[in-house]
Design a protein around this motif. Structure first.
Motif, mmCIF file in Angstrom:
data_model
loop_
_atom_site.group_PDB
_atom_site.id
_atom_site.type_symbol
_atom_site.label_atom_id
_atom_site.label_comp_id
_atom_site.label_asym_id
_atom_site.label_seq_id
_atom_site.Cartn_x
_atom_site.Cartn_y
_atom_site.Cartn_z
ATOM 1 N N ILE A 189 0.847 -1.184 0.000
ATOM 2 C CA ILE A 189 0.000 0.000 0.000
ATOM 3 C C ILE A 189 0.891 1.246 0.000
ATOM 4 C CG2 ILE A 189 -1.802 1.262 1.217
ATOM 5 C CD1 ILE A 189 -2.500 -1.421 2.595
ATOM 6 N N TYR A 195 -6.635 2.666 0.361
ATOM 7 C CA TYR A 195 -7.724 2.048 -0.383
ATOM 8 C C TYR A 195 -8.722 1.383 0.561
ATOM 9 C CZ TYR A 195 -4.382 2.637 -4.205
ATOM 10 O OH TYR A 195 -3.490 3.165 -5.100
ATOM 11 N N SER A 198 -7.482 -1.590 2.164
ATOM 12 C CA SER A 198 -6.445 -1.379 3.178
ATOM 13 C C SER A 198 -6.953 -1.702 4.579
ATOM 14 C CB SER A 198 -5.962 0.072 3.144
ATOM 15 O OG SER A 198 -5.534 0.460 1.861
ATOM 16 N N GLU A 222 3.089 -8.868 3.642
ATOM 17 C CA GLU A 222 2.769 -7.866 2.630
ATOM 18 C C GLU A 222 3.682 -8.036 1.423
ATOM 19 O OE1 GLU A 222 1.988 -3.086 2.720
ATOM 20 O OE2 GLU A 222 3.888 -3.786 3.539
ATOM 21 N N THR A 236 -5.298 -5.018 -7.642
ATOM 22 C CA THR A 236 -5.073 -5.898 -6.497
ATOM 23 C C THR A 236 -4.530 -7.261 -6.919
ATOM 24 O OG1 THR A 236 -7.368 -6.653 -6.614
ATOM 25 C CG2 THR A 236 -6.883 -4.806 -5.146
#
Length: 367
Positions: A189, A195, A198, A222, A236
């Motif tokens: 992110i 977003y 998120s 992540e 995504t």
């Protein structure tokens, strides 16, 4: 045959041209009987009131902006657009879709919008809006409706998925299946963009703690920033390289997670395929689930959390209409549930011997 004019309709209905205009624009100061007579005359003459003339008279552009994050042709964005269209097009509105890929494009969009002033309202999907951006539009009297955004700040109304309760249902499923160590995998992110997806990472942490997982038994993995730099901003989907890095980190843990949740279906599926490539099978050796119930998840029988972006788009459009008409909205900021869809990728946690043996044969984490 010459095209019918507003004068022809007025003569056929026995009213003035101004009354024809008011009746066909839906003005309130026309009696139902007169409106019906005008509409019948217009239909018999195949007459349609010019949209440009109607908008000049009403002060409306009859346009609504739809601003999305990422390309317009993704499953989510295209579905939202369809939902918005289903509600607004029959009301005579044109939908003007736009998209942004990063913060600089977002700032430029809102910097130019007051000057362009080419719409009556705007629907913003999937990223954080704030009061500063809202203040730039305040002088325009342009309602702003959020859709699946991480915060309601700055929106006149909003609709979105209840990410917290959805993620909690997924975590509790893994707990009920006996998975003692779980993981959440998600995309990188950027620090200057937040977003809607998120919020799912934070929801995972909270849900895992609520379900009784110790912090070291509910891990977050992540995507690497370098991987994200090669991806299309605002999307995504995980690349094969990103998925390989994620799986390597999963398998390099001292105690391997046997329950995996993904931020989205599009991000989860490449991770799932990489695990299969390393001969680690679901649900025999691990369980994995996504979020969204995109068509690709059904093709691969992926357990997931279902949301309906077309329905969200329609709900956002109805809120726009209510705001433009000055109507009261019953639920100004609304959250709707996501439904857990059980498919073939989740099952009982494997016993320790099987897990150790299978993961060891896969190289213990990495390549």
């Amino acid at each position: 045959m010459a095209r019918a004019t507003i004068s022809d309709v007025a003569a056929a209905a026995g009213v003035s041209q101004a009354t024809v205009s008011r009746a066909l624009r839906g003005s309130a100061n026309v009696s139902p009987a007169t409106r019906a007579k005008v509409e019948q005359a217009a239909e018999s003459l195949n007459f349609t009131l010019s949209k440009s003339a109607s908008t000049l008279a009403s002060g409306r552009t009859m346009r609504v902006l739809l601003l999305v994050s990422g390309p317009l042709n993704t499953w989510f964005n295209a579905s939202v657009l369809q939902g918005v269209y289903n509600v607004l097009a029959p009301e005579g509105y044109d939908i003007i879709p736009s998209f942004v890929l990063n913060r600089s494009q977002l700032d430029r969009f809102f910097r130019d919008l007051p000057r362009d002033r080419n719409a009556d309202a705007i629907i913003i999907t999937s990223f954080k809006f704030d009061t500063t951006l809202h203040d730039q539009l305040s002088t325009l009297g342009m309602p702003v409706v959020g859709l699946n955004s991480p915060s309601t700040a700055g929106f006149d109304a909003s609709i979105g998925i209840d990410n917290a309760s959805a993620i909690a249902s997924g975590v509790h499923l893994l707990r009920s299946l006996g998975h003692q160590r779980i993981a959440f995998v998600h995309n990188y992110i950027p620090h200057d963009m937040v977003y809607g997806t998120s919020t799912r990472a934070a929801a995972f942490r909270a849900a895992a703690a609520d379900a009784g997982y110790a912090e070291h038994d509910a891990i977050m993995i992540e995507a690497d920033q370098r991987d994200a730099a090669t991806a299309t901003p605002g999307t995504t989907e995980a690349s094969a390289t990103t998925a390989a890095h994620i799986v390597a980190r999963l398998l390099s843990c001292n105690r391997h997670p046997t329950g995996i949740m993904g931020e989205t279906d599009e991000f989860t599926i490449p991770v799932y395929k990489e695990l299969l490539r390393q001969h680690i099978a679901a649900p025999r050796d691990f369980s994995i689930m996504g979020f969204d119930d995109a068509p690709i998840s059904r093709a691969l029988d992926l357990t997931t959390l279902h949301q309906d972006p077309a329905a969200l788009g329609s709900a956002a459009a109805r809120k726009v209409l209510a705001l433009l008409r000055g109507e009261t909205i019953r639920h100004v900021h609304e959250l709707v549930p996501a439904t857990l869809v059980l498919r073939d990728t989740t099952g009982r946690a494997p016993d320790g011997a099987v897990t150790t043996e299978v993961l060891a044969s896969a190289g213990g984490g990495g390549r």
